[in-house]
Design an enzyme around this catalytic site. Structure first.
Site, short mmCIF file in Angstrom:
data_model
loop_
_atom_site.label_atom_id
_atom_site.label_comp_id
_atom_site.label_asym_id
_atom_site.label_seq_id
_atom_site.Cartn_x
_atom_site.Cartn_y
_atom_site.Cartn_z
N ASP A 62 37.64 24.80 43.56
CA ASP A 62 37.88 25.28 42.20
C ASP A 62 36.51 25.53 41.58
OD1 ASP A 62 38.37 25.73 39.53
OD2 ASP A 62 39.82 24.10 39.31
N SER A 145 31.88 43.43 36.97
CA SER A 145 32.84 44.51 36.70
C SER A 145 32.12 45.58 35.89
CB SER A 145 34.02 43.97 35.88
OG SER A 145 34.78 45.04 35.36
N TYR A 158 37.17 38.68 29.13
CA TYR A 158 36.86 39.19 30.47
C TYR A 158 35.54 39.97 30.46
CZ TYR A 158 37.45 41.49 34.99
OH TYR A 158 37.25 41.94 36.28
N ALA A 160 33.14 39.87 28.28
CA ALA A 160 32.00 38.98 27.97
C ALA A 160 31.61 38.17 29.20
CB ALA A 160 32.37 38.06 26.81
N SER A 161 32.63 37.68 29.95
CA SER A 161 32.31 36.89 31.14
C SER A 161 31.56 37.76 32.17
CB SER A 161 33.59 36.32 31.76
OG SER A 161 34.38 37.32 32.39
N THR A 193 44.27 45.67 43.93
CA THR A 193 44.43 44.27 44.35
C THR A 193 45.53 43.62 43.51
OG1 THR A 193 42.95 43.31 42.70
CG2 THR A 193 41.90 44.11 44.72
#
Ligand SMILES: NC(=O)c1ccc[n+]([C@@H]2O[C@H](COP(=O)([O-])OP(=O)(O)OC[C@H]3O[C@@H](n4cnc5c(N)ncnc54)[C@H](O)[C@@H]3O)[C@@H](O)[C@H]2O)c1
Length: 250
Positions: A62, A145, A158, A160-161, A193
């Site tokens: 994890d 991304s 998303y 920002a990450s 995906t």
């Protein structure tokens, strides 16, 4: 690729999508693959798809938890007899929700997996590789991304990450290059995906309209570029963001 790969690679998020395709391409190139995923069953299924099956291993990890990351890294080292020298950070989660409606838990979960996970795994990987000896060479590819560069409506956590993964890549690249570890990142747009399958038809149609190639990418089209970035053929590439987008967001 035409060149032998370094013998051992750790692929995070290897149980699905882009991570699984990376395992397949890297195994084809001769790497011994450690397939790591929070979903051990999925990681084990990836093993069955790899050429040279016996030498590869699946581990549960994890990426949000330091202990889990360090334990899995140690297990990988024990199983392979040496720390992995190549790393693909592909574990990720996505959500589509307006910024004004994003609650704390949603925000934190996305940041924890996509950004904190990339940090924890990179740190554990580089530490074990450097402890192995000062001549150890390695390479890391972070799957960010294109949305980390462009932003996108309803994807604040998303994007920002992924923007964080881009700058994390550059900082790690600057710190680790002189120590023999190259770090680069890859910016896909829509890739076919299980993750992209959760997007609405409307979102997917909109991406298609804005993509000069007019179609989503295949996981293998990303994995081939990852294999290049991990190989000595990209030996002068450090801190690069390589766009694999069919032209979206260029
Ligand atoms: N598919 C796309 O269109 C697309 C586009 C741009 C970027 N990406 C990025 O590519 C990466 C791979 O995405 P994908 O499309 O293959 O998604 P996917 O959902 O098919 O695979 C993601 C994998 O990550 C694993 N994972 C999730 N949380 C984890 C955790 N806490 N610890 C360990 N593993 C965990 C999942 O079990 C799964 O196997 C992600 O980082 C994603 O953000 C995907």
């Amino acid at each position: 690729m035409g060149e032998p790969q370094d013998p051992s690679v750790d692929a995070l998020g290897g149980g699905s999508g882009i991570g699984r395709a990376c395992c397949q391409v890297l195994a084809r190139e001769g790497a011994q693959v450690v397939v790591a995923d929070i979903n051990l069953q999925a990681a084990k299924h990836t093993l069955t798809l790899l050429p040279g099956g016996q030498q590869h291993v699946a581990v549960a990890m994890d990426v949000r938890e330091r202990r889990s990351v360090e334990d899995a890294m140690k297990l990988a080292q024990d199983q392979c007899g040496a720390p992995p020298s190549l790393l693909v950070n592909s574990a990720g989660v996505a959500i589509t929700v307006p910024m004004l409606e994003t609650d704390d838990d949603t925000w934190q979960k996305i940041i924890d997996v996509n950004l904190t996970g990339s940090f924890l795994v990179t740190q554990a990987f580089a530490t074990s590789l450097l402890e192995n000896g000062k001549d150890s060479k390695g390479a890391i590819v972070n799957i960010a991304s294109i949305l980390g560069k462009t932003g996108h409506t309803n994807k604040s956590a998303y994007t920002a990450s992924k923007g964080g993964v881009i700058s994390l890549t550059k900082t790690c690249a600057a710190e680790l290059a002189s120590r023999g570890i190259r770090v680069n990142c890859l910016l896909p747009a829509v890739i076919d995906t299980p993750m992209s399958a959760t997007s609405s038809k409307e979102i997917l149609e909109n991406f298609k309209r804005l993509t000069p190639l007019g179609r989503p990418g295949c996981p293998e089209e990303v994995a081939e570029v990852v294999a290049f970035l991990l190989s000595e053929r990209s030996s002068y590439m450090v801190g690069a963001c390589v766009e694999v987008t069919g032209g979206y967001g260029m």
